[in-house]
Design a protein around this motif. Sequence first.
Motif, PDB file in Angstrom:
ATOM      1  N   LYS A   1      20.673  13.248  68.075  1.00  0.00           N
ATOM      2  CA  LYS A   1      21.857  12.403  68.091  1.00  0.00           C
ATOM      3  C   LYS A   1      21.545  11.130  68.871  1.00  0.00           C
ATOM      4  N   VAL A   2      21.824  10.002  68.249  1.00  0.00           N
ATOM      5  CA  VAL A   2      21.561   8.704  68.871  1.00  0.00           C
ATOM      6  C   VAL A   2      22.900   7.994  69.090  1.00  0.00           C
ATOM      7  N   LYS A   3      23.166   7.598  70.322  1.00  0.00           N
ATOM      8  CA  LYS A   3      24.383   6.882  70.664  1.00  0.00           C
ATOM      9  C   LYS A   3      23.996   5.539  71.270  1.00  0.00           C
ATOM     10  N   VAL A   4      24.527   4.467  70.684  1.00  0.00           N
ATOM     11  CA  VAL A   4      24.192   3.110  71.135  1.00  0.00           C
ATOM     12  C   VAL A   4      25.470   2.425  71.604  1.00  0.00           C
ATOM     13  N   SER A   5      25.401   1.781  72.770  1.00  0.00           N
ATOM     14  CA  SER A   5      26.573   1.093  73.304  1.00  0.00           C
ATOM     15  C   SER A   5      26.156  -0.226  73.954  1.00  0.00           C
ATOM     16  N   VAL A   6      27.120  -1.128  74.072  1.00  0.00           N
ATOM     17  CA  VAL A   6      26.930  -2.399  74.776  1.00  0.00           C
ATOM     18  C   VAL A   6      28.137  -2.592  75.690  1.00  0.00           C
ATOM     19  N   PRO A   7      27.999  -3.366  76.765  1.00  0.00           N
ATOM     20  CA  PRO A   7      29.140  -3.619  77.647  1.00  0.00           C
ATOM     21  C   PRO A   7      30.298  -4.274  76.893  1.00  0.00           C
ATOM     22  N   GLU A   8      31.495  -4.026  77.346  1.00  0.00           N
ATOM     23  CA  GLU A   8      32.679  -4.583  76.697  1.00  0.00           C
ATOM     24  C   GLU A   8      32.620  -6.104  76.709  1.00  0.00           C
ATOM     25  N   GLY A   9      32.883  -6.677  75.556  1.00  0.00           N
ATOM     26  CA  GLY A   9      32.879  -8.129  75.436  1.00  0.00           C
ATOM     27  C   GLY A   9      31.551  -8.729  74.995  1.00  0.00           C
ATOM     28  N   VAL A  10      30.501  -7.896  74.957  1.00  0.00           N
ATOM     29  CA  VAL A  10      29.198  -8.396  74.521  1.00  0.00           C
ATOM     30  C   VAL A  10      29.118  -8.299  73.001  1.00  0.00           C
ATOM     31  N   PRO A  11      28.883  -9.406  72.306  1.00  0.00           N
ATOM     32  CA  PRO A  11      28.812  -9.354  70.831  1.00  0.00           C
ATOM     33  C   PRO A  11      27.554  -8.622  70.374  1.00  0.00           C
ATOM     34  N   ALA A  12      27.709  -7.812  69.322  1.00  0.00           N
ATOM     35  CA  ALA A  12      26.576  -7.079  68.763  1.00  0.00           C
ATOM     36  C   ALA A  12      26.834  -6.868  67.273  1.00  0.00           C
ATOM     37  N   ASP A  13      25.902  -7.242  66.454  1.00  0.00           N
ATOM     38  CA  ASP A  13      26.096  -7.121  65.012  1.00  0.00           C
ATOM     39  C   ASP A  13      24.846  -6.581  64.332  1.00  0.00           C
ATOM     40  N   GLY A  14      24.101  -5.727  65.018  1.00  0.00           N
ATOM     41  CA  GLY A  14      22.866  -5.212  64.450  1.00  0.00           C
ATOM     42  C   GLY A  14      22.805  -3.705  64.439  1.00  0.00           C
ATOM     43  N   ASN A  15      21.579  -3.192  64.325  1.00  0.00           N
ATOM     44  CA  ASN A  15      21.329  -1.759  64.304  1.00  0.00           C
ATOM     45  C   ASN A  15      20.145  -1.438  65.205  1.00  0.00           C
ATOM     46  N   VAL A  16      20.128  -0.210  65.679  1.00  0.00           N
ATOM     47  CA  VAL A  16      18.922   0.328  66.313  1.00  0.00           C
ATOM     48  C   VAL A  16      18.178   1.099  65.240  1.00  0.00           C
ATOM     49  N   ALA A  17      16.908   0.778  65.063  1.00  0.00           N
ATOM     50  CA  ALA A  17      16.098   1.395  64.013  1.00  0.00           C
ATOM     51  C   ALA A  17      14.941   2.164  64.631  1.00  0.00           C
ATOM     52  N   LEU A  18      14.619   3.302  64.026  1.00  0.00           N
ATOM     53  CA  LEU A  18      13.503   4.114  64.487  1.00  0.00           C
ATOM     54  C   LEU A  18      12.992   4.965  63.328  1.00  0.00           C
ATOM     55  N   GLY A  19      11.828   5.513  63.502  1.00  0.00           N
ATOM     56  CA  GLY A  19      11.285   6.419  62.490  1.00  0.00           C
ATOM     57  C   GLY A  19      10.295   5.796  61.540  1.00  0.00           C
ATOM     58  N   GLY A  20       9.998   4.500  61.699  1.00  0.00           N
ATOM     59  CA  GLY A  20       9.043   3.849  60.808  1.00  0.00           C
ATOM     60  C   GLY A  20       7.983   3.096  61.584  1.00  0.00           C
ATOM     61  N   ASN A  21       7.132   2.399  60.867  1.00  0.00           N
ATOM     62  CA  ASN A  21       6.054   1.646  61.490  1.00  0.00           C
ATOM     63  C   ASN A  21       5.924   0.281  60.803  1.00  0.00           C
ATOM     64  N   PRO A  22       6.813  -0.674  61.132  1.00  0.00           N
ATOM     65  CA  PRO A  22       6.736  -1.985  60.484  1.00  0.00           C
ATOM     66  C   PRO A  22       5.434  -2.710  60.776  1.00  0.00           C
ATOM     67  N   ALA A  23       4.876  -2.491  61.971  1.00  0.00           N
ATOM     68  CA  ALA A  23       3.609  -3.145  62.306  1.00  0.00           C
ATOM     69  C   ALA A  23       2.507  -2.692  61.357  1.00  0.00           C
ATOM     70  N   GLY A  24       2.459  -1.380  61.106  1.00  0.00           N
ATOM     71  CA  GLY A  24       1.446  -0.861  60.185  1.00  0.00           C
ATOM     72  C   GLY A  24       1.642  -1.378  58.772  1.00  0.00           C
ATOM     73  N   ALA A  25       2.897  -1.483  58.342  1.00  0.00           N
ATOM     74  CA  ALA A  25       3.178  -1.981  56.993  1.00  0.00           C
ATOM     75  C   ALA A  25       2.755  -3.434  56.845  1.00  0.00           C
ATOM     76  N   ILE A  26       3.027  -4.259  57.863  1.00  0.00           N
ATOM     77  CA  ILE A  26       2.668  -5.671  57.802  1.00  0.00           C
ATOM     78  C   ILE A  26       1.159  -5.847  57.847  1.00  0.00           C
ATOM     79  N   LEU A  27       0.480  -5.094  58.731  1.00  0.00           N
ATOM     80  CA  LEU A  27      -0.980  -5.195  58.811  1.00  0.00           C
ATOM     81  C   LEU A  27      -1.631  -4.738  57.510  1.00  0.00           C
TER      82      LEU A  27
END
Length: 207
Positions: free
Chosen positions: A122-148
């Motif tokens: 279970k992954v829980k992501v939070s930011v302080p109140e009032g801080v803008p956030a419009d993205g995702n936390v990503a895990l489980g892959g290897n973008p560096a390996g794919a780009i190389l």
Amino acid sequence: MERIKPHWGWFFLGPAILVLGGVGAFELMVAGILSAGSDMQHVPVPGEGVVHINEAGDMTLFYEQFKVASATVPVGLNVQIRPVGGSATLPVGSTTSFTYSNGRLAGRSIGAVNFPEAGDYKVKVSVPEGVPADGNVALGGNPAGAILGTIFGFIGIGFASFVLCILVLVVVGVKRGKHRKRILQQQHAGFAPQAGMRPPPPGASAG
């Protein structure tokens, strides 16, 4: 007059191979870069979700944003990860800084987690109140390996097409040269003295 073979048009085959190889290498690079991060699992920020880990070991966490050139990590971003059904939170440590962008989204490494075993977490992501956030936390892959891998593939295809282009030009050139020489030898043989005729002595005037 006998034509020299192979036809001179075969010289165009080399550059054609080079152009096609360049186009293929470019398309491979674009597809590889666009696929960077596509195999990762995502949790919205803020938000929570369950991810499945296939094997134990260290894994890098990324913060991703869409339609930006570079991802900006929200101030105070907090990620908590624990096994489903468990209470112990896995520590999130530091990791080597790495960023990527493919035109659709951009990612930035934010930490690393050591998963003790395969399973659901279970992954829980939070930011302080009032801080803008419009993205995702990503895990489980290897973008560096794919780009190389994409870069190495681009270089490999480009180099192979260049070598093949040179090889075609050399082979066609050598074959045409040999055929031209053979034609000249045949033409020269046609002017040889006829049987029963003595060749002129050395130094004799042809007139």
